[in-house]
Design an enzyme around this catalytic site. Structure first.
Site, mmCIF file in Angstrom:
data_model
loop_
_atom_site.group_PDB
_atom_site.id
_atom_site.type_symbol
_atom_site.label_atom_id
_atom_site.label_comp_id
_atom_site.label_asym_id
_atom_site.label_seq_id
_atom_site.Cartn_x
_atom_site.Cartn_y
_atom_site.Cartn_z
ATOM 1 N N ARG A 168 0.830 -1.129 0.068
ATOM 2 C CA ARG A 168 0.089 0.185 0.036
ATOM 3 C C ARG A 168 0.780 1.224 0.035
ATOM 4 O O ARG A 168 0.441 2.151 0.733
ATOM 5 C CB ARG A 168 -0.877 0.041 1.213
ATOM 6 C CG ARG A 168 -1.875 -1.042 1.412
ATOM 7 C CD ARG A 168 -2.820 -1.177 0.267
ATOM 8 N NE ARG A 168 -3.788 -2.329 0.157
ATOM 9 C CZ ARG A 168 -3.764 -3.712 -0.160
ATOM 10 N NH1 ARG A 168 -2.439 -3.590 -0.810
ATOM 11 N NH2 ARG A 168 -4.501 -4.350 -0.064
ATOM 12 N N SER A 241 -11.467 -0.163 2.333
ATOM 13 C CA SER A 241 -10.664 -0.464 3.419
ATOM 14 C C SER A 241 -10.310 0.844 3.973
ATOM 15 O O SER A 241 -9.448 1.596 3.363
ATOM 16 C CB SER A 241 -9.705 -1.497 3.309
ATOM 17 O OG SER A 241 -10.279 -2.621 2.866
ATOM 18 N N GLU A 336 -5.865 4.257 5.693
ATOM 19 C CA GLU A 336 -5.516 4.447 4.167
ATOM 20 C C GLU A 336 -6.017 5.798 3.404
ATOM 21 O O GLU A 336 -5.097 6.047 2.512
ATOM 22 C CB GLU A 336 -6.208 3.089 3.505
ATOM 23 C CG GLU A 336 -5.738 1.869 3.885
ATOM 24 C CD GLU A 336 -5.932 0.734 2.751
ATOM 25 O OE1 GLU A 336 -5.990 1.017 1.547
ATOM 26 O OE2 GLU A 336 -5.933 -0.400 3.064
#
Length: 348
Positions: A168, A241, A336
């Protein structure tokens, strides 16, 4: 010479972010070409305006209005290059819908990104977060990107290694604001092995032999699994998410597993990745709702805006969730989405 794209004022952004939180852009423009992007950024520089590059609006939270220029990347186009034997390169404009591009490749029989079906957002945003799902990350098949380097004002081509992909993460997150991706290139193949290792995917496919599967079968399976677990942003506003799966040291994991034998974790080359959804669920948040926002009842990683909440409402809930996980497990979750508000973009 192309004309300066139209700069509009006081534009509502609620429909342009998947959390559907209210916010306004002081100035707003859509860039359909790299040249329009350059001209828009030149205008912002001449007017001393902060800039926010907006794709599909699926990985950010508006904590308030944006006082500068929002540039919505609308560079479209997809084409095949270097078609030889079983391989080909799929070239996507930054404004292409990511999920539609996945299906386009899968229907053509090319493998590599089918596990990334139904991830919201645009092709240009995909490398920034190095999107990943069901055992595949974008960095596994990305060959290069073309991006505007705002330091030099030039278009540059960055290969996979230069993108510095990790979980990520990427060069584009590590140097926020410097690069604006205009095009990406994906190396796909008709013969590479399908990635079928995730339990949910294996269970869904049952006894079907791998030789009987093609990339479209896998993409459709992923879509069905995701729809069963995750809310559609068009029906229940969300940003996917909301927290990363934290990676901890072996010693930390061993101590946690002694206290919580059923903890969900995945060994990594360095450390152990914990399932953030399990941590949140065990902290009592799954299915939680207050008057405006909440935590999805089937996936604890997803924060939802069910009744007209604001970005501040979402962020306050996220802070409470994160603190409760710290209190119970001693593990800090990282958000995130990026947080946008006031005159600039903050790190999550």
């Amino acid at each position: 010479m192309s004309q300066q794209p139209e700069i509009r004022e006081n534009i509502e952004l609620e429909a342009l972010n998947t959390l559907h939180v209210p916010a306004k852009a002081r100035f707003y423009v859509e860039a359909h070409t790299a040249d329009e992007l350059v001209r828009s950024l030149d205008w912002a520089s001449s007017e001393d305006q902060e800039v926010l590059i907006l794709g599909g609006g699926s990985n950010l939270v508006f904590a308030g209005d944006f006082a500068g220029l929002v540039v919505r990347l609308a560079i479209r186009g997809r084409r095949w290059e270097h078609i030889e034997d079983h391989r080909a390169t799929l070239v996507l404009g930054a404004g292409e819908n990511w999920h539609e591009a996945v299906l386009y490749a899968a229907r053509a029989g090319y493998r590599g990104i089918e596990n990334l079906a139904l991830i919201p957002g645009t092709a240009g945003a995909a490398p920034v977060q190095n999107i990943g799902a069901y055992g595949v990350e974008l960095g596994d098949c990305l060959e290069s990107v073309t991006a505007l380097d705002r330091n030099s004002g030039e278009l540059v081509v960055l290969n996979n290694a230069q993108c510095r992909f990790s979980y990520r993460d990427s060069l584009f997150k590590q140097t926020p604001g410097r690069y604006v991706i205009t095009e990406i290139r994906l190396g796909l193949s008709r013969s590479r092995a399908l990635v079928l290792g995730y339990r949910d995917l294996r269970e869904y496919l049952g006894d079907t032999a791998e030789t009987a599967l093609d990339p479209l079968h896998v993409a459709e399976a992923i879509m069905a699994i995701r729809r069963r677990k995750l809310p559609d942003p068009d029906m229940i506003p969300n940003a996917g998410s909301f927290f990363k799966n934290p990676v901890v040291e072996e010693e930390t994991f061993e101590a946690l597993s002694e206290r919580h034998p059923d903890i969900v974790a995945y060994p990594q080359e360095q450390g152990v990745k914990l399932a953030a959804a399990w941590l949140i669920d065990q902290s009592g948040w799954k299915g939680f709702r207050n008057a405006r926002v909440g935590v999805h009842n089937r996936q604890a990683l997803v924060l939802i805006n069910h009744s007209g909440g604001t970005g501040a409402d979402i962020l306050e809930l996220a802070r409470e969730v994160r603190q409760s996980v710290v209190d119970r497990f001693g593990v800090t979750l990282e958000m995130e989405p990026g947080i946008v508000g006031g005159s600039g973009r903050e790190n999550p």
